[in-house]
Design a protein around this motif. Structure first.
Motif, PDB file in Angstrom:
ATOM      1  N   SER A   1      42.682  39.608  47.521  1.00  7.84           N
ATOM      2  CA  SER A   1      43.569  39.507  46.362  1.00  7.84           C
ATOM      3  C   SER A   1      42.790  39.567  45.059  1.00  7.84           C
ATOM      4  CB  SER A   1      44.401  38.228  46.439  1.00  7.84           C
ATOM      5  OG  SER A   1      43.563  37.076  46.505  1.00  7.84           O
ATOM      6  N   GLY A   2      41.672  38.851  44.980  1.00  3.06           N
ATOM      7  CA  GLY A   2      40.860  38.876  43.770  1.00  3.06           C
ATOM      8  C   GLY A   2      40.286  40.256  43.492  1.00  3.06           C
ATOM      9  N   PHE A   3      39.817  40.929  44.545  1.00  2.00           N
ATOM     10  CA  PHE A   3      39.275  42.281  44.387  1.00  2.00           C
ATOM     11  C   PHE A   3      40.365  43.249  43.929  1.00  2.00           C
ATOM     12  CE2 PHE A   3      38.453  46.498  46.250  1.00  2.00           C
ATOM     13  CZ  PHE A   3      37.239  46.796  45.629  1.00  2.00           C
ATOM     14  N   SER A   4      41.548  43.166  44.537  1.00  2.00           N
ATOM     15  CA  SER A   4      42.651  44.063  44.166  1.00  2.00           C
ATOM     16  C   SER A   4      43.041  43.882  42.706  1.00  2.00           C
ATOM     17  CB  SER A   4      43.860  43.798  45.069  1.00  2.00           C
ATOM     18  OG  SER A   4      43.542  44.001  46.427  1.00  2.00           O
ATOM     19  N   ALA A   5      43.147  42.610  42.275  1.00  2.00           N
ATOM     20  CA  ALA A   5      43.511  42.341  40.886  1.00  2.00           C
ATOM     21  C   ALA A   5      42.456  42.859  39.922  1.00  2.00           C
ATOM     22  CB  ALA A   5      43.709  40.838  40.687  1.00  2.00           C
ATOM     23  N   THR A   6      41.199  42.701  40.275  1.00  2.00           N
ATOM     24  CA  THR A   6      40.113  43.168  39.418  1.00  2.00           C
ATOM     25  C   THR A   6      40.108  44.687  39.311  1.00  2.00           C
ATOM     26  OG1 THR A   6      38.780  41.238  40.015  1.00  2.00           O
ATOM     27  CG2 THR A   6      37.620  43.123  39.067  1.00  2.00           C
ATOM     28  N   VAL A   7      40.371  45.371  40.412  1.00  2.00           N
ATOM     29  CA  VAL A   7      40.433  46.833  40.396  1.00  2.00           C
ATOM     30  C   VAL A   7      41.576  47.305  39.493  1.00  2.00           C
ATOM     31  CG1 VAL A   7      40.974  48.864  41.800  1.00  2.00           C
ATOM     32  CG2 VAL A   7      39.314  47.189  42.619  1.00  2.00           C
ATOM     33  N   ILE A   8      42.743  46.679  39.622  1.00  4.35           N
ATOM     34  CA  ILE A   8      43.890  47.049  38.777  1.00  4.35           C
ATOM     35  C   ILE A   8      43.543  46.840  37.304  1.00  4.35           C
ATOM     36  CG2 ILE A   8      46.249  46.419  38.135  1.00  4.35           C
ATOM     37  CD1 ILE A   8      46.665  45.730  41.140  1.00  4.35           C
ATOM     38  N   PHE A   9      42.935  45.706  36.992  1.00  4.17           N
ATOM     39  CA  PHE A   9      42.549  45.391  35.611  1.00  4.17           C
ATOM     40  C   PHE A   9      41.560  46.429  35.073  1.00  4.17           C
ATOM     41  CE2 PHE A   9      39.595  43.267  32.686  1.00  4.17           C
ATOM     42  CZ  PHE A   9      40.482  42.795  31.728  1.00  4.17           C
TER      43      PHE A   9
ATOM     44  N   VAL B   1      56.451  28.306  37.784  1.00  7.39           N
ATOM     45  CA  VAL B   1      55.505  27.645  36.881  1.00  7.39           C
ATOM     46  C   VAL B   1      54.062  27.839  37.355  1.00  7.39           C
ATOM     47  CG1 VAL B   1      54.846  25.460  35.797  1.00  7.39           C
ATOM     48  CG2 VAL B   1      57.262  25.955  36.238  1.00  7.39           C
ATOM     49  N   ALA B   2      53.803  27.647  38.637  1.00  7.84           N
ATOM     50  CA  ALA B   2      52.423  27.732  39.129  1.00  7.84           C
ATOM     51  C   ALA B   2      51.814  29.126  38.977  1.00  7.84           C
ATOM     52  CB  ALA B   2      52.345  27.277  40.583  1.00  7.84           C
ATOM     53  N   PRO B   3      52.491  30.212  39.396  1.00  9.73           N
ATOM     54  CA  PRO B   3      51.869  31.521  39.181  1.00  9.73           C
ATOM     55  C   PRO B   3      51.654  31.833  37.703  1.00  9.73           C
ATOM     56  CG  PRO B   3      54.108  31.746  40.049  1.00  9.73           C
ATOM     57  CD  PRO B   3      53.726  30.318  40.191  1.00  9.73           C
ATOM     58  N   LEU B   4      52.591  31.388  36.855  1.00  7.22           N
ATOM     59  CA  LEU B   4      52.399  31.598  35.417  1.00  7.22           C
ATOM     60  C   LEU B   4      51.186  30.820  34.915  1.00  7.22           C
ATOM     61  CD1 LEU B   4      53.503  32.782  32.743  1.00  7.22           C
ATOM     62  CD2 LEU B   4      54.647  30.581  32.432  1.00  7.22           C
ATOM     63  N   PHE B   5      51.031  29.581  35.382  1.00 10.01           N
ATOM     64  CA  PHE B   5      49.892  28.760  34.965  1.00 10.01           C
ATOM     65  C   PHE B   5      48.574  29.452  35.297  1.00 10.01           C
ATOM     66  CE2 PHE B   5      46.599  25.669  36.004  1.00 10.01           C
ATOM     67  CZ  PHE B   5      46.572  24.880  34.867  1.00 10.01           C
ATOM     68  N   TRP B   6      48.455  29.964  36.514  1.00 14.26           N
ATOM     69  CA  TRP B   6      47.196  30.590  36.907  1.00 14.26           C
ATOM     70  C   TRP B   6      47.009  31.957  36.253  1.00 14.26           C
ATOM     71  CZ3 TRP B   6      43.563  27.628  38.279  1.00 14.26           C
ATOM     72  CH2 TRP B   6      43.852  26.430  38.924  1.00 14.26           C
ATOM     73  N   LEU B   7      48.106  32.626  35.895  1.00 10.46           N
ATOM     74  CA  LEU B   7      48.001  33.852  35.104  1.00 10.46           C
ATOM     75  C   LEU B   7      47.464  33.522  33.715  1.00 10.46           C
ATOM     76  CD1 LEU B   7      48.585  36.899  34.739  1.00 10.46           C
ATOM     77  CD2 LEU B   7      50.915  36.267  34.035  1.00 10.46           C
ATOM     78  N   LEU B   8      47.972  32.458  33.112  1.00  9.97           N
ATOM     79  CA  LEU B   8      47.483  32.027  31.799  1.00  9.97           C
ATOM     80  C   LEU B   8      45.997  31.677  31.842  1.00  9.97           C
ATOM     81  CD1 LEU B   8      50.292  29.699  30.383  1.00  9.97           C
ATOM     82  CD2 LEU B   8      49.158  31.526  29.111  1.00  9.97           C
ATOM     83  N   VAL B   9      45.590  30.986  32.878  1.00 10.03           N
ATOM     84  CA  VAL B   9      44.222  30.480  32.968  1.00 10.03           C
ATOM     85  C   VAL B   9      43.223  31.572  33.340  1.00 10.03           C
ATOM     86  CG1 VAL B   9      42.706  28.928  34.269  1.00 10.03           C
ATOM     87  CG2 VAL B   9      44.931  28.121  33.453  1.00 10.03           C
ATOM     88  N   ALA B  10      43.593  32.428  34.297  1.00 11.87           N
ATOM     89  CA  ALA B  10      42.603  33.346  34.874  1.00 11.87           C
ATOM     90  C   ALA B  10      43.065  34.787  34.967  1.00 11.87           C
ATOM     91  CB  ALA B  10      42.204  32.840  36.269  1.00 11.87           C
ATOM     92  N   GLY B  11      44.147  35.153  34.304  1.00  9.39           N
ATOM     93  CA  GLY B  11      44.579  36.534  34.287  1.00  9.39           C
ATOM     94  C   GLY B  11      45.068  37.033  35.638  1.00  9.39           C
ATOM     95  N   LEU B  12      45.004  38.348  35.840  1.00  8.70           N
ATOM     96  CA  LEU B  12      45.491  38.936  37.100  1.00  8.70           C
ATOM     97  C   LEU B  12      44.818  38.347  38.342  1.00  8.70           C
ATOM     98  CD1 LEU B  12      46.064  42.777  36.611  1.00  8.70           C
ATOM     99  CD2 LEU B  12      47.754  40.975  36.968  1.00  8.70           C
ATOM    100  N   PRO B  13      43.481  38.179  38.360  1.00  3.23           N
ATOM    101  CA  PRO B  13      42.883  37.559  39.551  1.00  3.23           C
ATOM    102  C   PRO B  13      43.432  36.163  39.823  1.00  3.23           C
ATOM    103  CG  PRO B  13      41.191  38.636  38.245  1.00  3.23           C
ATOM    104  CD  PRO B  13      42.439  38.654  37.412  1.00  3.23           C
ATOM    105  N   GLY B  14      43.779  35.431  38.767  1.00  5.09           N
ATOM    106  CA  GLY B  14      44.319  34.091  38.950  1.00  5.09           C
ATOM    107  C   GLY B  14      45.665  34.094  39.637  1.00  5.09           C
TER     108      GLY B  14
END
Length: 324
Positions: free
Chosen positions: A69-77, A162-175
């Motif tokens: 998941s982290g790799f996929s998000a980083t590639v998209i970014f 709330v939780a997915p939004l929180f981690w999006l705020l904190v760490a972007g797409l990988p979060g």
């Protein structure tokens, strides 16, 4: 802090949700994550393996999910930044992130329970609520169906919105990608059954940890929503959160459930059946057990206002960061 990205994701999800045509063509990212979890479950969670070996393989499953998941998000970014520029980059990343927020779908599923009960009767209500809860629903009366729908609304507001939004705020797409991998793993294998007690141990523990901040935030949004709406009790919400949130068997679900129970004057949670076995949990709240369709609709109003409050807070944060 990725406030502008989070605001765009919220706006796109609120406006469009996840389009049905897209779902029919390519499925949903959570479904892709689930397919990988199911493969790991079949390959590594074998009865002939020892308890410790299955637990370590469960840890490996979680680490694999996080890596993918982290790799996929980083590639998209990186691709977005390579082919686009400025606001277009943020918009595309926000559109991708919006697929992992569940505000519209949660609203629709809970509203479907209220409509089914009101228009078609108890059997239709049981079928509708069975789509969003894991408990046995065949013997539930109207009060049981209504409480189940409200509990699902409260809990999923925390871990689906709330939780997915929180981690999006904190760490972007990988979060947000990593959070959804953890949360999906917990929902699929994080059970305290003979099959998953070892294999799902890591997923369940990490899910408890990453949901901790959002569960408290979701309770705050729900208390503020109760203060903004006639017919709801913010004082009751605060009192029940203070007294009962920690009594829930989940370290996180009790917070939003307590905020809704106190605001609505209900008792939630309590004894219920899973796979034919009764779970004798504590009640959350000291109000009525006899919940109704009206209570579901009131809970939906509280949920929508809480979501709006969250939206305004993210917009204010994005505006403040733009001025820095």
């Amino acid at each position: 802090m990725f406030a502008e990205l989070a605001l765009i994701a919220l706006a796109i999800e609120a406006a469009f949700g996840f389009p049905d045509v897209l779902y029919r063509r390519i499925g949903h990212p959570v479904g892709w994550i689930g397919a990988l979890i199911a493969w790991c479950d079949r390959a590594w969670n074998r009865r002939e393996f020892s308890f410790e070996r299955r637990r370590m393989l469960g840890v490996g499953t979680l680490l694999s999910l996080l890596a993918v998941s982290g790799f996929s998000a980083t590639v998209i970014f990186l691709l977005a930044h390579h082919f686009l520029a400025g606001f277009a980059t943020t918009f595309v990343c926000g559109a991708v992130a919006s697929t992992l927020l569940a505000q519209r779908s949660l609203d629709a599923h809970v509203l479907a329970v209220a409509d089914a009960l009101e228009q078609q009767g108890i059997e239709a209500g049981r079928r509708a609520v069975s789509m969003i809860v894991g408990r046995d629903t065949a013997a539930l009366d109207e009060a049981g169906v209504s409480r189940a729908a409200i509990e699902s609304l409260a809990e999923n507001f925390s871990d689906g919105v709330v939780a997915p939004l929180f981690w999006l705020l904190v760490a972007g797409l990988p979060g947000i990608f990593s959070y959804k991998a953890i949360n999906t793993a917990d929902s699929m294998i994080g059970h305290k059954s003979d099959r998953y007690l070892a294999f799902g141990w890591a997923s369940a523990r990490v899910d408890d940890l990453v949901n901790l901040p959002a569960s408290r935030l979701s309770a705050l949004w729900l208390v503020l929503a109760a203060a903004a709406l006639p017919g709801l009790s913010p004082r009751g919400a605060i009192a029940v959160v203070w007294r009962d949130a920690s009594r829930h068997r989940s370290p996180n679900a009790g917070w939003p459930e307590a905020a809704m129970a106190g605001a609505l004057g209900l008792r939630l949670a309590g004894p219920r059946a899973y796979d034919g076995a009764m779970i004798d949990d504590h009640w959350i709240g000291d109000g009525r057990e006899a919940a109704s369709v009206r209570d579901i609709r009131l809970a939906l109003r509280q949920y929508r206002v809480a979501y709006a409050i969250q939206f305004v807070c993210v917009a204010a944060l994005a505006a403040a960061m733009a001025l820095l």
